[in-house]
Motif scaffolding. Structure first.
Motif, short mmCIF file in Angstrom:
data_model
loop_
_atom_site.label_atom_id
_atom_site.label_comp_id
_atom_site.label_asym_id
_atom_site.label_seq_id
_atom_site.Cartn_x
_atom_site.Cartn_y
_atom_site.Cartn_z
N ALA A 49 -27.71 -21.17 -3.85
CA ALA A 49 -27.95 -20.56 -2.57
C ALA A 49 -28.31 -21.51 -1.58
CB ALA A 49 -28.46 -19.23 -2.74
N GLN A 50 -29.26 -22.11 -1.91
CA GLN A 50 -30.23 -23.06 -0.98
C GLN A 50 -29.11 -24.22 -0.75
OE1 GLN A 50 -34.14 -24.29 -1.96
NE2 GLN A 50 -34.43 -22.32 -2.68
N LEU A 51 -28.36 -24.79 -1.73
CA LEU A 51 -27.64 -25.74 -1.18
C LEU A 51 -26.29 -25.55 -0.83
CD1 LEU A 51 -26.71 -28.84 -2.33
CD2 LEU A 51 -25.46 -27.99 -4.22
N LEU A 52 -25.90 -24.24 -0.95
CA LEU A 52 -24.90 -23.69 0.11
C LEU A 52 -25.09 -23.57 1.55
CD1 LEU A 52 -21.97 -22.73 0.08
CD2 LEU A 52 -22.97 -20.22 -0.27
N ALA A 53 -26.51 -23.16 1.86
CA ALA A 53 -26.91 -23.19 3.18
C ALA A 53 -27.14 -24.47 3.74
CB ALA A 53 -28.25 -22.32 2.83
N HIS A 54 -27.51 -25.40 2.72
CA HIS A 54 -27.76 -26.74 3.31
C HIS A 54 -26.36 -27.39 3.62
CE1 HIS A 54 -29.15 -31.01 3.64
NE2 HIS A 54 -28.41 -31.42 2.84
N ALA A 55 -25.09 -27.23 2.96
CA ALA A 55 -23.93 -27.46 2.95
C ALA A 55 -23.46 -27.11 4.40
CB ALA A 55 -23.10 -27.03 1.82
N ASP A 56 -23.42 -25.73 4.73
CA ASP A 56 -23.18 -25.20 6.01
C ASP A 56 -23.68 -25.98 6.96
OD1 ASP A 56 -21.45 -23.30 4.99
OD2 ASP A 56 -23.38 -21.55 4.89
N ASP A 57 -24.80 -26.49 6.95
CA ASP A 57 -25.69 -27.27 8.09
C ASP A 57 -25.16 -28.59 8.14
OD1 ASP A 57 -27.30 -24.72 8.87
OD2 ASP A 57 -28.85 -25.59 7.40
N LEU A 59 -22.13 -30.12 6.91
CA LEU A 59 -20.76 -30.35 7.01
C LEU A 59 -20.19 -30.73 8.46
CD1 LEU A 59 -19.00 -27.80 4.63
CD2 LEU A 59 -19.17 -30.24 4.33
N PRO A 60 -20.63 -30.19 9.56
CA PRO A 60 -20.24 -30.65 10.88
C PRO A 60 -20.29 -32.15 11.16
CG PRO A 60 -21.26 -28.51 11.07
CD PRO A 60 -21.61 -29.01 9.57
N THR A 63 -21.31 -37.61 7.04
CA THR A 63 -20.83 -39.03 6.68
C THR A 63 -20.00 -38.56 5.27
OG1 THR A 63 -22.57 -40.02 5.59
CG2 THR A 63 -22.70 -40.29 7.98
N GLU A 64 -19.23 -39.89 5.10
CA GLU A 64 -18.48 -39.92 3.88
C GLU A 64 -19.42 -39.84 2.54
OE1 GLU A 64 -15.19 -42.71 1.68
OE2 GLU A 64 -15.22 -42.55 3.84
N ALA A 65 -20.21 -40.84 2.51
CA ALA A 65 -21.38 -40.59 1.72
C ALA A 65 -22.14 -39.47 1.33
CB ALA A 65 -22.41 -41.86 1.92
N GLN A 66 -22.56 -38.62 2.61
CA GLN A 66 -23.03 -37.50 2.32
C GLN A 66 -22.27 -36.36 1.69
OE1 GLN A 66 -24.30 -37.20 6.47
NE2 GLN A 66 -26.67 -37.58 6.08
N LEU A 67 -20.76 -36.26 2.23
CA LEU A 67 -19.99 -35.50 1.77
C LEU A 67 -19.90 -35.72 0.28
CD1 LEU A 67 -17.23 -35.37 4.64
CD2 LEU A 67 -18.93 -33.61 3.94
N ARG A 68 -19.84 -36.99 -0.24
CA ARG A 68 -19.41 -37.15 -1.51
C ARG A 68 -20.77 -36.71 -2.49
NH1 ARG A 68 -16.37 -39.85 -4.93
NH2 ARG A 68 -17.44 -40.96 -6.98
N PHE A 69 -21.82 -36.96 -1.91
CA PHE A 69 -23.00 -36.50 -2.57
C PHE A 69 -23.06 -35.00 -2.69
CE2 PHE A 69 -27.69 -35.35 -2.56
CZ PHE A 69 -28.14 -35.92 -3.74
N LEU A 70 -22.83 -34.28 -1.45
CA LEU A 70 -22.71 -32.89 -1.38
C LEU A 70 -21.61 -32.30 -2.29
CD1 LEU A 70 -23.81 -30.18 -0.12
CD2 LEU A 70 -21.94 -30.77 1.80
N ALA A 71 -20.33 -32.74 -2.49
CA ALA A 71 -19.53 -32.32 -3.42
C ALA A 71 -19.85 -32.55 -4.82
CB ALA A 71 -18.07 -33.13 -3.24
N GLU A 72 -20.51 -33.31 -5.29
CA GLU A 72 -21.11 -33.71 -6.45
C GLU A 72 -22.10 -32.61 -6.83
OE1 GLU A 72 -22.66 -37.62 -6.38
OE2 GLU A 72 -20.54 -38.63 -6.96
N ARG A 73 -23.07 -32.51 -6.01
CA ARG A 73 -24.32 -31.28 -5.94
C ARG A 73 -23.51 -29.74 -6.21
NH1 ARG A 73 -25.78 -35.79 -6.21
NH2 ARG A 73 -24.99 -35.31 -8.26
N LEU A 74 -22.57 -29.60 -5.32
CA LEU A 74 -21.98 -28.47 -5.32
C LEU A 74 -21.19 -28.17 -6.68
CD1 LEU A 74 -20.71 -28.15 -1.81
CD2 LEU A 74 -22.41 -26.66 -2.50
#
Length: 102
Positions: A49-57, A59-60, A63-74
């Motif tokens: 749930a915390q990760l999902l809230a972080h992703a919402d913040d 995503l807008p 960077t590409e590296a942040q998106l890749r890291f986020l996708a791996e954690r999700l």
């Protein structure tokens, strides 16, 4: 050999060697390993749930590296949550892998 009909098999929220599923044979939900599994499940759900809230913040403006890291954690969080859902499933023969079947 006497078998107790109250005994159940519980899929634990962690993996064993070689990423194999771990199960607990129990006759109640009050044992040490059951309580540890309950705590692990609650922690994993809260972290998801915390990760999902972080992703919402994030995503807008990510960077590409942040998106890749986020996708791996999700992906990790989703795997954990599906394992918990499978463990809690009450209907024999029907689990999360069946939810996405055509």
């Amino acid at each position: 050999m006497h078998t107790d009909p109250r005994r159940t098999l519980r899929l634990l929220p962690w993996s064993g060697p070689e990423a194999k599923a771990c199960f607990l044979i129990t006759d109640d939900g009050g044992g040490r390993v059951s309580r540890l599994a309950d705590i692990a499940e609650a922690t994993k759900l809260d972290m998801g749930a915390q990760l999902l809230a972080h992703a919402d913040d994030l995503l807008p403006d990510a960077t590409e590296a942040q998106l890749r890291f986020l996708a791996e954690r999700l992906t990790e969080a989703l795997r954990d949550i599906l394992r918990i859902a499978e463990s809690r499933d009450q209907a024999p023969g029907v689990g999360p892998s069946d939810w996405f079947s055509p």
